[in-house]
Design a protein around this motif. Sequence first.
Motif, PDB file in Angstrom:
ATOM      1  N   MET A  36       0.932  -0.746  -0.013  1.00  0.00           N
ATOM      2  CA  MET A  36       0.102   0.063   0.131  1.00  0.00           C
ATOM      3  C   MET A  36       0.798   1.258  -0.204  1.00  0.00           C
ATOM      4  O   MET A  36       1.526   1.165  -0.095  1.00  0.00           O
ATOM      5  CB  MET A  36      -1.507  -0.236   1.399  1.00  0.00           C
ATOM      6  CG  MET A  36      -2.178  -0.894   1.233  1.00  0.00           C
ATOM      7  SD  MET A  36      -2.847  -1.336   3.057  1.00  0.00           S
ATOM      8  CE  MET A  36      -1.879  -1.958   4.001  1.00  0.00           C
ATOM      9  N   THR A  37       0.325   2.518  -0.747  1.00  0.00           N
ATOM     10  CA  THR A  37       1.013   3.627  -0.177  1.00  0.00           C
ATOM     11  C   THR A  37       1.198   4.352   1.453  1.00  0.00           C
ATOM     12  O   THR A  37       0.515   3.465   1.970  1.00  0.00           O
ATOM     13  CB  THR A  37       0.212   4.852  -1.195  1.00  0.00           C
ATOM     14  OG1 THR A  37      -1.382   5.221  -0.397  1.00  0.00           O
ATOM     15  CG2 THR A  37       0.222   4.320  -2.917  1.00  0.00           C
ATOM     16  N   ARG A 219      11.768  13.056  -2.928  1.00  0.00           N
ATOM     17  CA  ARG A 219      12.014  12.371  -3.696  1.00  0.00           C
ATOM     18  C   ARG A 219      12.791  11.127  -2.952  1.00  0.00           C
ATOM     19  O   ARG A 219      12.189  10.510  -4.100  1.00  0.00           O
ATOM     20  CB  ARG A 219      13.155  13.151  -4.725  1.00  0.00           C
ATOM     21  CG  ARG A 219      12.162  14.222  -5.660  1.00  0.00           C
ATOM     22  CD  ARG A 219      10.928  13.303  -6.323  1.00  0.00           C
ATOM     23  NE  ARG A 219      12.074  13.014  -7.410  1.00  0.00           N
ATOM     24  CZ  ARG A 219      12.543  13.171  -8.625  1.00  0.00           C
ATOM     25  NH1 ARG A 219      12.558  14.324  -9.049  1.00  0.00           N
ATOM     26  NH2 ARG A 219      13.485  12.206  -8.948  1.00  0.00           N
ATOM     27  N   ILE A 220      13.385  11.714  -2.487  1.00  0.00           N
ATOM     28  CA  ILE A 220      13.905  10.485  -1.721  1.00  0.00           C
ATOM     29  C   ILE A 220      12.860   9.305  -1.128  1.00  0.00           C
ATOM     30  O   ILE A 220      13.118   8.632  -0.855  1.00  0.00           O
ATOM     31  CB  ILE A 220      14.790  10.895  -0.399  1.00  0.00           C
ATOM     32  CG1 ILE A 220      15.430  12.075  -0.510  1.00  0.00           C
ATOM     33  CG2 ILE A 220      15.556   9.778   0.357  1.00  0.00           C
ATOM     34  CD1 ILE A 220      16.569  12.355  -0.241  1.00  0.00           C
ATOM     35  N   MET A 221      11.652   9.736  -0.145  1.00  0.00           N
ATOM     36  CA  MET A 221      10.738   8.888   0.431  1.00  0.00           C
ATOM     37  C   MET A 221       9.763   8.089  -0.125  1.00  0.00           C
ATOM     38  O   MET A 221      10.398   6.295  -0.343  1.00  0.00           O
ATOM     39  CB  MET A 221       9.545   9.837   1.290  1.00  0.00           C
ATOM     40  CG  MET A 221      10.163  10.335   2.419  1.00  0.00           C
ATOM     41  SD  MET A 221       8.658  11.231   3.510  1.00  0.00           S
ATOM     42  CE  MET A 221       7.699   9.971   3.769  1.00  0.00           C
ATOM     43  N   LYS A 222       9.911   8.309  -1.503  1.00  0.00           N
ATOM     44  CA  LYS A 222       9.753   7.969  -2.909  1.00  0.00           C
ATOM     45  C   LYS A 222      10.057   6.416  -3.207  1.00  0.00           C
ATOM     46  O   LYS A 222       9.726   5.369  -3.146  1.00  0.00           O
ATOM     47  CB  LYS A 222       9.341   8.589  -3.865  1.00  0.00           C
ATOM     48  CG  LYS A 222       7.731   9.524  -3.900  1.00  0.00           C
ATOM     49  CD  LYS A 222       7.509  10.292  -5.549  1.00  0.00           C
ATOM     50  CE  LYS A 222       6.485  11.398  -4.966  1.00  0.00           C
ATOM     51  NZ  LYS A 222       5.969  11.238  -6.346  1.00  0.00           N
ATOM     52  N   GLN A 227      12.213   0.051  -0.795  1.00  0.00           N
ATOM     53  CA  GLN A 227      13.200  -0.936  -0.088  1.00  0.00           C
ATOM     54  C   GLN A 227      12.684  -1.206   1.220  1.00  0.00           C
ATOM     55  O   GLN A 227      13.622  -2.157   1.546  1.00  0.00           O
ATOM     56  CB  GLN A 227      14.924   0.226  -0.003  1.00  0.00           C
ATOM     57  CG  GLN A 227      14.694   0.672  -1.608  1.00  0.00           C
ATOM     58  CD  GLN A 227      15.203   0.096  -2.449  1.00  0.00           C
ATOM     59  OE1 GLN A 227      16.066  -1.035  -1.998  1.00  0.00           O
ATOM     60  NE2 GLN A 227      15.342   0.163  -3.985  1.00  0.00           N
ATOM     61  N   PHE A 228      12.141  -0.150   1.616  1.00  0.00           N
ATOM     62  CA  PHE A 228      11.707  -0.195   3.669  1.00  0.00           C
ATOM     63  C   PHE A 228      11.256  -1.829   2.935  1.00  0.00           C
ATOM     64  O   PHE A 228      10.633  -2.597   4.239  1.00  0.00           O
ATOM     65  CB  PHE A 228      11.165   0.424   4.539  1.00  0.00           C
ATOM     66  CG  PHE A 228      12.368   1.171   4.670  1.00  0.00           C
ATOM     67  CD1 PHE A 228      12.970   0.707   5.602  1.00  0.00           C
ATOM     68  CD2 PHE A 228      12.119   2.915   4.144  1.00  0.00           C
ATOM     69  CE1 PHE A 228      13.971   1.769   6.498  1.00  0.00           C
ATOM     70  CE2 PHE A 228      13.498   3.273   4.772  1.00  0.00           C
ATOM     71  CZ  PHE A 228      14.266   3.210   5.983  1.00  0.00           C
ATOM     72  N   ILE A 229      10.027  -2.047   2.092  1.00  0.00           N
ATOM     73  CA  ILE A 229       9.378  -2.927   2.553  1.00  0.00           C
ATOM     74  C   ILE A 229       9.823  -4.186   1.817  1.00  0.00           C
ATOM     75  O   ILE A 229       9.193  -5.621   2.189  1.00  0.00           O
ATOM     76  CB  ILE A 229       8.232  -2.670   0.872  1.00  0.00           C
ATOM     77  CG1 ILE A 229       6.482  -1.607   0.795  1.00  0.00           C
ATOM     78  CG2 ILE A 229       7.330  -3.857   0.669  1.00  0.00           C
ATOM     79  CD1 ILE A 229       5.619  -2.255   2.272  1.00  0.00           C
ATOM     80  N   VAL A 282      19.030   5.439   1.025  1.00  0.00           N
ATOM     81  CA  VAL A 282      18.559   6.196   0.393  1.00  0.00           C
ATOM     82  C   VAL A 282      17.694   7.055   1.729  1.00  0.00           C
ATOM     83  O   VAL A 282      18.184   8.165   1.354  1.00  0.00           O
ATOM     84  CB  VAL A 282      17.791   5.236  -0.467  1.00  0.00           C
ATOM     85  CG1 VAL A 282      16.467   6.578  -0.990  1.00  0.00           C
ATOM     86  CG2 VAL A 282      18.711   4.026  -1.819  1.00  0.00           C
ATOM     87  N   SER A 283      17.569   6.643   2.828  1.00  0.00           N
ATOM     88  CA  SER A 283      16.822   7.547   3.550  1.00  0.00           C
ATOM     89  C   SER A 283      18.133   8.053   4.411  1.00  0.00           C
ATOM     90  O   SER A 283      17.088   9.119   4.702  1.00  0.00           O
ATOM     91  CB  SER A 283      15.658   6.548   4.496  1.00  0.00           C
ATOM     92  OG  SER A 283      16.512   5.849   5.686  1.00  0.00           O
TER      93      SER A 283
END
Length: 620
Positions: A36-37, A219-222, A227-229, A282-283
């Motif tokens: 999910m988003t 941008r970074i969160m997207k 990657q966290f999923i 990334v985060s």
Amino acid sequence: MSDTKSTMKETERIEAPAGGPGRGPMAGGQVGQKAMTFGPSAQRMVARMSPQKHKAISVVVLAVVSVTLMALGPRLLGEATDLIFDGYLAQQPIDFDGVRDVLLAVLAIYAGASLLSWLQGYLLNDVVQGTVRRMRSDVEDKVNALPLEYFDRQPRGELLSRVTNDIDNVSQTLQQTMSQLLTSLLTVLAVLSMMFWISPTLALIALVSVPISMYLTTRIMKRSQSQFIAQWRRTGKLNAHIEETFSGHALVTVFGRRPEVERTFAVENDALYEASFRAQFVSGLIMPLMMFVGNLNYVVIAVVGGVRVAGGSLSLGEVQAFVQYTRQFTQPLTTVASMMNLLQSGVASAERVFELLDADEQVPDSAVPHEVRASRGEVAFEDVAFSYDAGSPLIHGLSLVARPGQTVAIVGPTGAGKTTLVNLVMRFYELDGGRITLDGVDITAMPRAALRGRIGMVLQDAWLFGGTIRDNIAYGRPDASEDEILEAARATFVDRFVHSLPDGYDTVIDEDGGNLSAGERQLVTIARAFLSDPALLILDEATSSVDTRTELLLQQAMSALRSDRTSFVIAHRLSTIRDADLILVMEDGAIVEQGTHDELLATGGAYSRLYLSQFAAALA
């Protein structure tokens, strides 16, 4: 009730159609393929706090007051600076009394703000832990409401990972981010208000950093969310592999599969490392970028503020306060940015928990349940059809009647549907067609608890829980007396080996019964069924783990146990069911022969071939 563990034993997994869901212990689970988003999942997580909304509102109010008081501090300190600076420029005595009053006021404000902040944190902790407690409770209720087929599709380690690791991660995320997020957002609003009060021009310059920071963060969160999923999905797969390997450690060792298991572990561990590294890397870019933007903004404001002081449009105290506000303005933005990795990780775990909570539950009990008052144990199958996979029917058009007091033996090759048949009686699965009745009542019209409370079941895989041997036997009937427990133990020959244990019936066994032999574990489960005294008894290869002499003794005990009640006995050793009242021979989900032992031998059909093959093997 006897051992009715709601997991499918290995023989049943083999019996499932090849096209159906994986049923072996090495089968992979369908782990949330579509995430999910971020927004909806975060909103859903916050919405779960609604039962404690009054405390949550109190937290917000306390935070508003605390942040407002903290925001007043720099403005008052600026006034103290002006008192000192004005006195110095005017070559007059400095108003130290005025400075003292200002400093005391600031001290009182900061003390009050700190106290309110502590109280806010106390209430928020109560809200967060209460929310997580309800989530754990909801997950527990959900697991108990899920159909057995869900567990067939999910590796046990993966499910445990969602119930433990993911919920713990959600708890940690809420605990560490909720307070800081709320305080940071309120601080931004309060500080921005004070900045516009002092100088709208400088405030507009400070605001330039906000859209830049939001753009970079978004941008970074997207990029990091996926990657966290992947990180938590890989964690679930690795846990599934570890749990599976530890549970089957003896088999892994015996068959020399340790190198293969280690290679699989290395592959999964490396995949988890790579996913975790990418997610954190990334985060982790968010905070340094935010600090860089904040420092640039600070330099610009310092230069412009100095020019305004030189021009006389602002006082030195106002510029000092504004510089402090600039730091207070960028600090919460940086704090929020630094929490993005933890926040995204928590939301990713929440998504996995929500996938479990959103899974389809088993068909609910009838709105008007029908109770069977006088239980005789008559079971009737009427044109029953069932399949694990809609495209591969397993049982079709099956009809039979088991009379009260009859012993019905079910034999046939592996995959014929023997265990499936008794699982349908237990209503572990729902029928595709036809119906099954118990004493004339459709089992779908009975509450599951009432149905299973009339049935005793002993599986081939003995299930014990952590506790004493006495507790494990009494699990079949918790209100049983000590004499009844001992009687059941003696009747099933548990008493014979218990006295050789250090603490007798008070010997504590672990959840896998590792300190008992396989045969001893099986005897305890049989004693449990004996104690429950059910109207309908199901024995699924119940004596497969005991020695031949004990099996002969148990057959005598089973005969006493089966008297005056209907029994379904699944057996591969046909010598153990010669005295059955009715023998059903199953092939490909259908009953191809039925009758007594002598009748079936006389026909020379499938049963005769099975029996003679075992007899011939014994002679050889």
